[in-house]
Design an enzyme around this catalytic site. Structure first.
Site, PDB file in Angstrom:
ATOM      1  N   GLY A  46      -7.575 -77.701   0.864  1.00  0.00           N
ATOM      2  CA  GLY A  46      -6.990 -78.966   0.666  1.00  0.00           C
ATOM      3  C   GLY A  46      -7.493 -79.527  -0.593  1.00  0.00           C
ATOM      4  CD  GLN A  51     -10.501 -83.435  -3.741  1.00  0.00           C
ATOM      5  OE1 GLN A  51      -9.647 -83.071  -3.215  1.00  0.00           O
ATOM      6  NE2 GLN A  51     -11.746 -82.702  -3.962  1.00  0.00           N
ATOM      7  CB  CYS A  88     -15.890 -82.165  -0.502  1.00  0.00           C
ATOM      8  SG  CYS A  88     -14.557 -83.079  -1.435  1.00  0.00           S
ATOM      9  CG  LEU A  89     -12.481 -77.571  -3.503  1.00  0.00           C
ATOM     10  CD1 LEU A  89     -10.959 -77.508  -3.472  1.00  0.00           C
ATOM     11  CD2 LEU A  89     -13.176 -76.129  -3.523  1.00  0.00           C
ATOM     12  CG  HIS A 130     -11.716 -84.013   3.482  1.00  0.00           C
ATOM     13  ND1 HIS A 130     -13.206 -83.569   3.578  1.00  0.00           N
ATOM     14  CD2 HIS A 130     -11.608 -83.725   2.078  1.00  0.00           C
ATOM     15  CE1 HIS A 130     -13.516 -83.350   2.377  1.00  0.00           C
ATOM     16  NE2 HIS A 130     -12.675 -83.480   1.397  1.00  0.00           N
ATOM     17  CD  GLU A 131      -7.859 -82.845   1.220  1.00  0.00           C
ATOM     18  OE1 GLU A 131      -8.121 -83.291   0.041  1.00  0.00           O
ATOM     19  OE2 GLU A 131      -8.615 -81.959   1.450  1.00  0.00           O
ATOM     20  CG  HIS A 134     -10.667 -86.935  -1.331  1.00  0.00           C
ATOM     21  ND1 HIS A 134     -11.794 -87.080  -1.976  1.00  0.00           N
ATOM     22  CD2 HIS A 134     -10.840 -85.674  -0.814  1.00  0.00           C
ATOM     23  CE1 HIS A 134     -12.430 -86.008  -1.911  1.00  0.00           C
ATOM     24  NE2 HIS A 134     -11.973 -84.969  -1.090  1.00  0.00           N
TER      25      HIS A 134
END
Ligand code: CO
Length: 161
Positions: A46, A51, A88-89, A130-131, A134
Site C-alpha cells: 500500500g 508518502q 511502512c515504506l 494504515h493508508e 497516512h
C-alpha cells in the site's frame, strides 16, 4: 512508468493532514499511476499520496488480489481487533506489532469520482487503516499495541505500506 521518491519519516510532510481530492482529472490519474509504479518497485502492499509528497487524500492498496485506488477514503464500519506485525515504506528497517480492527468497510471514490464500498479483513483491513492514517499524518508507530516496541525486522519485511 514514473517513479516518485518515497518520503521518510524524518520528513515533516508525513505529519500533515491531506486535503480532499476535488478534481478527478488527468493530474489525479497521473498521481494514481505513479503511486502504482512506485509501490510496485518498492514491493509494498500500500502507498498513500503524502508518502510521495502530495497532500491529497488518495491511496492505493494491493495485498495480492488486485490493485485498489481509493480517493477520499473513510472507514464507515469496523469490528474486531488484530495484533499483527506492521511496517511502512516510509519507516525503513523498523517494524512493530500494532492494534487494528479485524474487519473494516471503507467508502471511497474511484478515479472517476464514483463512490464505492470496499471490505477488508486481516491484512487488507490493516492496510486500509494504515493508508487512511497516512492522510491524517498518523504513522503505524503511533498505533503500537500496549507494551510493544519497535524492532528491526530479521529479514526483509514484505508487508510494507
Ligand atoms: Co506507510
Amino acid at each position: 512508468m514514473a517513479m516518485r521518491n518515497i518520503r521518510l519519516d524524518t520528513d515533516p510532510i508525513l505529519r500533515k493532514k491531506s486535503r480532499p481530492v476535488e478534481s478527478f482529472d488527468e493530474k489525479l490519474w497521473q498521481l494514481l499511476d505513479d503511486l502504482k509504479d512506485t509501490l510496485s518497485k518498492a514491493e509494498g502492499v500500500g502507498l498513500a499520496a503524502p508518502q510521495v509528497g502530495v497532500l491529497r487524500r488518495a491511496v492505493i492498496v494491493d495485498v495480492g488480489d488486485g490493485l485498489l485506488e481509493l480517493v477520499n477514503p473513510e472507514v464507515v464500519f469496523s469490528e474486531g481487533c488484530q495484533r499483527e506485525t506492521e511496517g511502512c515504506l516510509s519507516v525503513p528497517d523498523r517494524a512493530g506489532i500494532t492494534e487494528r480492527p479485524m474487519r473494516v468497510r471503507v467508502r471511497a471514490q474511484n478515479r472517476d469520482g464514483n463512490w464505492c464500498l470496499y471490505e477488508g479483513t486481516g491484512l487488507k483491513a490493516q492496510c486500509f487503516c494504515h493508508e487512511i492514517d497516512h492522510l491524517d499524518g498518523i504513522l503505524f508507530t503511533d498505533r503500537l499495541a500496549p507494551g510493544e516496541k519497535l524492532f528491526r525486522p530479521e529479514k526483509k519485511e514484505k508487508r510494507k505500506k
